[in-house]
Write a protein that holds these residues in place. Structure first.
Motif, PDB file in Angstrom:
ATOM      1  N   ARG A  51      15.415 -25.937  -3.117  1.00 30.46           N
ATOM      2  CA  ARG A  51      14.807 -24.709  -3.641  1.00 30.46           C
ATOM      3  C   ARG A  51      13.466 -25.699  -4.249  1.00 30.46           C
ATOM      4  NH1 ARG A  51      17.729 -20.199  -4.552  1.00 30.46           N
ATOM      5  NH2 ARG A  51      15.953 -19.462  -5.092  1.00 30.46           N
ATOM      6  N   PHE A  52      13.444 -26.784  -4.817  1.00 30.44           N
ATOM      7  CA  PHE A  52      12.268 -27.537  -5.202  1.00 30.44           C
ATOM      8  C   PHE A  52      11.132 -27.647  -4.068  1.00 30.44           C
ATOM      9  CE2 PHE A  52      14.680 -29.969  -8.932  1.00 30.44           C
ATOM     10  CZ  PHE A  52      14.072 -29.377  -9.613  1.00 30.44           C
ATOM     11  N   LYS A  53      11.504 -28.038  -2.913  1.00 35.03           N
ATOM     12  CA  LYS A  53      10.441 -27.894  -1.921  1.00 35.03           C
ATOM     13  C   LYS A  53       9.885 -26.488  -1.504  1.00 35.03           C
ATOM     14  CE  LYS A  53      12.266 -31.912   0.798  1.00 35.03           C
ATOM     15  NZ  LYS A  53      12.940 -32.419   1.926  1.00 35.03           N
ATOM     16  N   GLN A  54      10.847 -25.526  -1.599  1.00 32.30           N
ATOM     17  CA  GLN A  54      10.084 -24.231  -1.412  1.00 32.30           C
ATOM     18  C   GLN A  54       9.237 -23.844  -2.420  1.00 32.30           C
ATOM     19  OE1 GLN A  54      10.217 -22.780   1.311  1.00 32.30           O
ATOM     20  NE2 GLN A  54       9.185 -20.888   0.604  1.00 32.30           N
ATOM     21  N   TYR A  55       9.561 -24.308  -3.794  1.00 36.13           N
ATOM     22  CA  TYR A  55       8.957 -23.871  -4.961  1.00 36.13           C
ATOM     23  C   TYR A  55       7.479 -24.457  -4.809  1.00 36.13           C
ATOM     24  CZ  TYR A  55       7.001 -24.500  -9.779  1.00 36.13           C
ATOM     25  OH  TYR A  55       5.932 -24.146 -10.843  1.00 36.13           O
ATOM     26  N   PHE A  56       7.150 -25.624  -4.435  1.00 37.80           N
ATOM     27  CA  PHE A  56       5.983 -26.433  -4.283  1.00 37.80           C
ATOM     28  C   PHE A  56       5.296 -25.800  -3.052  1.00 37.80           C
ATOM     29  CE2 PHE A  56       8.028 -29.550  -7.348  1.00 37.80           C
ATOM     30  CZ  PHE A  56       7.073 -29.454  -8.345  1.00 37.80           C
ATOM     31  N   LYS A  57       5.950 -25.527  -2.168  1.00 37.27           N
ATOM     32  CA  LYS A  57       5.238 -25.060  -0.823  1.00 37.27           C
ATOM     33  C   LYS A  57       4.699 -23.650  -1.181  1.00 37.27           C
ATOM     34  CE  LYS A  57       5.989 -23.745   4.000  1.00 37.27           C
ATOM     35  NZ  LYS A  57       7.242 -23.805   5.183  1.00 37.27           N
ATOM     36  N   ALA A  58       5.571 -22.938  -1.777  1.00 40.24           N
ATOM     37  CA  ALA A  58       4.934 -21.393  -1.959  1.00 40.24           C
ATOM     38  C   ALA A  58       3.923 -21.347  -3.039  1.00 40.24           C
ATOM     39  CB  ALA A  58       6.165 -20.567  -2.398  1.00 40.24           C
ATOM     40  N   PHE A 116       6.975 -14.446  -9.959  1.00 38.42           N
ATOM     41  CA  PHE A 116       8.100 -14.796 -10.633  1.00 38.42           C
ATOM     42  C   PHE A 116       9.158 -15.204  -9.471  1.00 38.42           C
ATOM     43  CE2 PHE A 116       6.728 -12.362 -14.126  1.00 38.42           C
ATOM     44  CZ  PHE A 116       7.401 -12.951 -15.294  1.00 38.42           C
ATOM     45  N   ALA A 117       9.077 -14.989  -8.395  1.00 40.92           N
ATOM     46  CA  ALA A 117       9.950 -15.802  -7.272  1.00 40.92           C
ATOM     47  C   ALA A 117       9.977 -17.252  -7.189  1.00 40.92           C
ATOM     48  CB  ALA A 117       9.675 -15.148  -5.793  1.00 40.92           C
ATOM     49  N   LEU A 118       8.628 -17.552  -7.786  1.00 36.05           N
ATOM     50  CA  LEU A 118       8.469 -19.233  -8.010  1.00 36.05           C
ATOM     51  C   LEU A 118       9.743 -19.636  -8.987  1.00 36.05           C
ATOM     52  CD1 LEU A 118       4.574 -19.482  -7.743  1.00 36.05           C
ATOM     53  CD2 LEU A 118       6.326 -20.395  -6.145  1.00 36.05           C
ATOM     54  N   ALA A 119       9.356 -19.033 -10.130  1.00 35.63           N
ATOM     55  CA  ALA A 119      10.323 -19.188 -11.357  1.00 35.63           C
ATOM     56  C   ALA A 119      11.861 -19.390 -10.972  1.00 35.63           C
ATOM     57  CB  ALA A 119      10.337 -18.164 -12.445  1.00 35.63           C
ATOM     58  N   SER A 120      12.449 -18.211  -9.826  1.00 37.63           N
ATOM     59  CA  SER A 120      13.498 -18.484  -9.396  1.00 37.63           C
ATOM     60  C   SER A 120      13.985 -19.637  -8.729  1.00 37.63           C
ATOM     61  CB  SER A 120      13.894 -17.162  -8.681  1.00 37.63           C
ATOM     62  OG  SER A 120      14.926 -17.149  -7.629  1.00 37.63           O
ATOM     63  N   HIS A 121      12.920 -20.127  -7.702  1.00 37.98           N
ATOM     64  CA  HIS A 121      13.293 -21.284  -7.032  1.00 37.98           C
ATOM     65  C   HIS A 121      13.385 -22.488  -8.027  1.00 37.98           C
ATOM     66  CE1 HIS A 121      12.706 -19.924  -2.905  1.00 37.98           C
ATOM     67  NE2 HIS A 121      11.433 -19.418  -3.354  1.00 37.98           N
ATOM     68  N   PHE A 122      12.739 -22.480  -8.992  1.00 36.26           N
ATOM     69  CA  PHE A 122      12.632 -23.707 -10.062  1.00 36.26           C
ATOM     70  C   PHE A 122      13.947 -23.710 -10.811  1.00 36.26           C
ATOM     71  CE2 PHE A 122      11.727 -25.927 -13.616  1.00 36.26           C
ATOM     72  CZ  PHE A 122      10.608 -26.911 -13.364  1.00 36.26           C
ATOM     73  N   ILE A 123      14.402 -22.500 -11.274  1.00 34.13           N
ATOM     74  CA  ILE A 123      15.608 -22.667 -12.261  1.00 34.13           C
ATOM     75  C   ILE A 123      16.727 -22.786 -11.363  1.00 34.13           C
ATOM     76  CG2 ILE A 123      17.072 -20.754 -13.175  1.00 34.13           C
ATOM     77  CD1 ILE A 123      14.303 -19.491 -14.176  1.00 34.13           C
ATOM     78  N   TRP A 124      16.949 -22.298 -10.007  1.00 36.89           N
ATOM     79  CA  TRP A 124      18.045 -22.741  -9.086  1.00 36.89           C
ATOM     80  C   TRP A 124      18.239 -23.959  -8.638  1.00 36.89           C
ATOM     81  CZ3 TRP A 124      22.151 -20.001  -9.772  1.00 36.89           C
ATOM     82  CH2 TRP A 124      22.121 -18.628 -10.173  1.00 36.89           C
ATOM     83  N   ALA A 125      17.024 -24.688  -8.698  1.00 37.10           N
ATOM     84  CA  ALA A 125      16.994 -26.071  -8.218  1.00 37.10           C
ATOM     85  C   ALA A 125      17.430 -26.656  -9.456  1.00 37.10           C
ATOM     86  CB  ALA A 125      15.240 -26.514  -8.027  1.00 37.10           C
ATOM     87  N   ILE A 168      13.366 -35.180  -5.351  1.00 37.53           N
ATOM     88  CA  ILE A 168      13.491 -34.457  -6.693  1.00 37.53           C
ATOM     89  C   ILE A 168      12.295 -34.863  -7.414  1.00 37.53           C
ATOM     90  CG2 ILE A 168      14.836 -34.235  -8.665  1.00 37.53           C
ATOM     91  CD1 ILE A 168      16.145 -33.031  -5.946  1.00 37.53           C
ATOM     92  N   PRO A 169      11.578 -33.862  -8.116  1.00 39.07           N
ATOM     93  CA  PRO A 169      10.541 -34.171  -8.978  1.00 39.07           C
ATOM     94  C   PRO A 169      10.901 -35.063 -10.090  1.00 39.07           C
ATOM     95  CG  PRO A 169      10.800 -31.927  -8.256  1.00 39.07           C
ATOM     96  CD  PRO A 169      11.893 -32.515  -7.978  1.00 39.07           C
ATOM     97  N   SER A 170       9.822 -35.784 -10.680  1.00 36.35           N
ATOM     98  CA  SER A 170      10.180 -36.801 -11.894  1.00 36.35           C
ATOM     99  C   SER A 170      10.108 -35.602 -13.114  1.00 36.35           C
ATOM    100  CB  SER A 170       8.947 -37.664 -12.054  1.00 36.35           C
ATOM    101  OG  SER A 170       7.631 -36.855 -12.290  1.00 36.35           O
ATOM    102  N   ILE A 171      10.758 -36.063 -14.115  1.00 35.10           N
ATOM    103  CA  ILE A 171      10.858 -35.311 -15.304  1.00 35.10           C
ATOM    104  C   ILE A 171       9.352 -34.992 -15.930  1.00 35.10           C
ATOM    105  CG2 ILE A 171      11.382 -35.555 -17.950  1.00 35.10           C
ATOM    106  CD1 ILE A 171      13.828 -35.220 -16.114  1.00 35.10           C
ATOM    107  N   GLU A 216       8.678 -31.068 -16.495  1.00 31.35           N
ATOM    108  CA  GLU A 216       7.851 -30.758 -17.720  1.00 31.35           C
ATOM    109  C   GLU A 216       6.463 -29.915 -17.521  1.00 31.35           C
ATOM    110  OE1 GLU A 216       7.908 -34.086 -20.337  1.00 31.35           O
ATOM    111  OE2 GLU A 216       9.928 -33.903 -20.525  1.00 31.35           O
ATOM    112  N   GLU A 217       5.596 -30.234 -16.663  1.00 30.11           N
ATOM    113  CA  GLU A 217       4.551 -29.716 -16.333  1.00 30.11           C
ATOM    114  C   GLU A 217       4.730 -28.452 -15.681  1.00 30.11           C
ATOM    115  OE1 GLU A 217       0.545 -30.517 -13.387  1.00 30.11           O
ATOM    116  OE2 GLU A 217       1.811 -32.174 -14.262  1.00 30.11           O
ATOM    117  N   GLU A 218       5.409 -28.219 -15.007  1.00 32.73           N
ATOM    118  CA  GLU A 218       5.669 -27.017 -14.238  1.00 32.73           C
ATOM    119  C   GLU A 218       6.304 -25.985 -15.189  1.00 32.73           C
ATOM    120  OE1 GLU A 218       4.469 -26.127 -11.367  1.00 32.73           O
ATOM    121  OE2 GLU A 218       3.787 -28.039 -10.980  1.00 32.73           O
TER     122      GLU A 218
END
Length: 333
Positions: free
Chosen positions: A315-322, A283-292, A150-153, A157-159
């Motif tokens: 979902r976090f892993k797919q966000y950073f991969k894509a 925007f699919a990236l935002a979807s990954h981030f929000i559901w994570a 899991i990414p740090s806080i 915040e940066e993302e």
């Protein structure tokens, strides 16, 4: 005591915003739905003999509990009892959910809502097939319209800052969106040839491209996720062409005859298609981030038997991969 007060306040907001919907003062135990569900059914269907009432607990939902009560073997008279999951009011505006349910019901896109109770509501069961990832790829359907990293806080915040700055500049229009895992919340009646929507917890206004990107992410599956199944460019363009055609046609109908005199048409151009393709994938990236993030919250509070932390990790892993690939996509000038 504080938790009870918060729940009471939430219910008061729901009741105040939806005065025409009857509210029953019954709370259903989410860990043992049956007794409360039968109590509600006696209120709604007093003519039913309790010993003849059959029940079916649906297990697809990972936010709420859902039970069908019926007397007909083919469930033609079934009533659904939906019980909110514990602490879901932290991420779901229940008053807004109920308003959206009523709006969609008024437009013939939702089942009949019978009444609310203290921690849920009862509504009509729709006959049909709940769509899954294997169905939403089919043209005949979309022509309708435990090691965790899991990414740090600080990283989160940066993302968030990057998304707020970048995605808001893509020019995607704001429309009424489902905002949830869409395929499992569409009921398709093949015999009658119509689609109806269920589950309005997250429904509201959002960027058009977010809702489509969120939907495309579902092609990979919900529980056993395989992102190699994310739709390729060819499939996406086919889907998006159907969407844009319907979207533009409805827009022209809203404008009336005046649009014809201005020479406007419902034809979909290559430029429009390419623009939406880029918007949707970003925007699919935002979807990954929000559901994570949703998964992290659910892991903390939910009592439902589902590995929310693992889901957040996926979902976090797919966000950073894509992200690097998707950021490279450019819209044509």
């Amino acid at each position: 005591m504080e938790e009870d007060q918060q729940q009471q306040q939430q219910q008061q907001r729901v009741s105040a915003s939806s005065p025409t919907i009857q509210r029953i003062s019954i709370a259903v135990d989410e860990t043992n739905v049956l007794p409360g569900a039968l109590q509600l059914i006696r209120k709604l269907r007093p003519q039913w003999e309790t010993e003849r009432v059959k029940t079916k607990l649906f297990t697809d939902g990972i936010t709420n509990k859902l039970m069908a009560c019926f007397t007909d073997e083919k469930m033609r008279d079934a009533v659904l009892v939906r019980v909110y999951g514990r602490k879901t009011e932290l991420i779901v505006d229940r008053a807004n959910e109920l308003r959206n349910f009523q709006v969609l019901q008024d437009h013939g896109c939702a089942p009949n809502l019978y009444f609310t109770f203290e921690n849920g509501y009862c509504y009509e069961f729709l006959q049909g097939k709940a769509l899954g990832p294997e169905h939403v790829r089919q043209p005949q359907i979309f022509s309708f319209h435990q090691d965790l990293s899991i990414p740090s806080i600080e990283v989160l915040e940066e993302e968030i800052c990057w998304m707020k700055e970048h995605l808001s500049q893509l020019g995607s229009p704001v429309v009424f969106c489902h905002n949830d895992l869409l395929s499992k919340n569409i009921i398709y009646n093949e015999a009658e040839g119509h689609v109806r929507f269920i589950d309005y917890e997250y429904t509201g206004y959002n960027y058009q491209a977010y809702d489509i990107g969120n939907h495309f992410n579902e092609f990979a599956g919900l529980n056993e996720v395989d992102y190699s199944l994310y739709p390729c460019r060819e499939v996406q363009l086919q889907w998006l062409w159907h969407y844009l055609q319907a979207y533009k046609r409805l827009g022209l109908e809203d404008q009336g005859e005046g649009s014809k005199s201005r020479g406007e048409s419902g034809a979909v151009s290559e430029g429009e298609l390419e623009t939406l393709y880029v918007q949707v994938n970003q925007f699919a990236l935002a979807s990954h981030f929000i559901w994570a993030c949703w998964g992290l919250i659910q892991a903390q509070f939910s009592t439902i038997d589902f590995n929310f932390a693992r889901y957040a990790d996926i979902r976090f892993k797919q966000y950073f991969k894509a992200k690097p690939v998707v950021k490279a996509l450019k819209m044509s000038k």
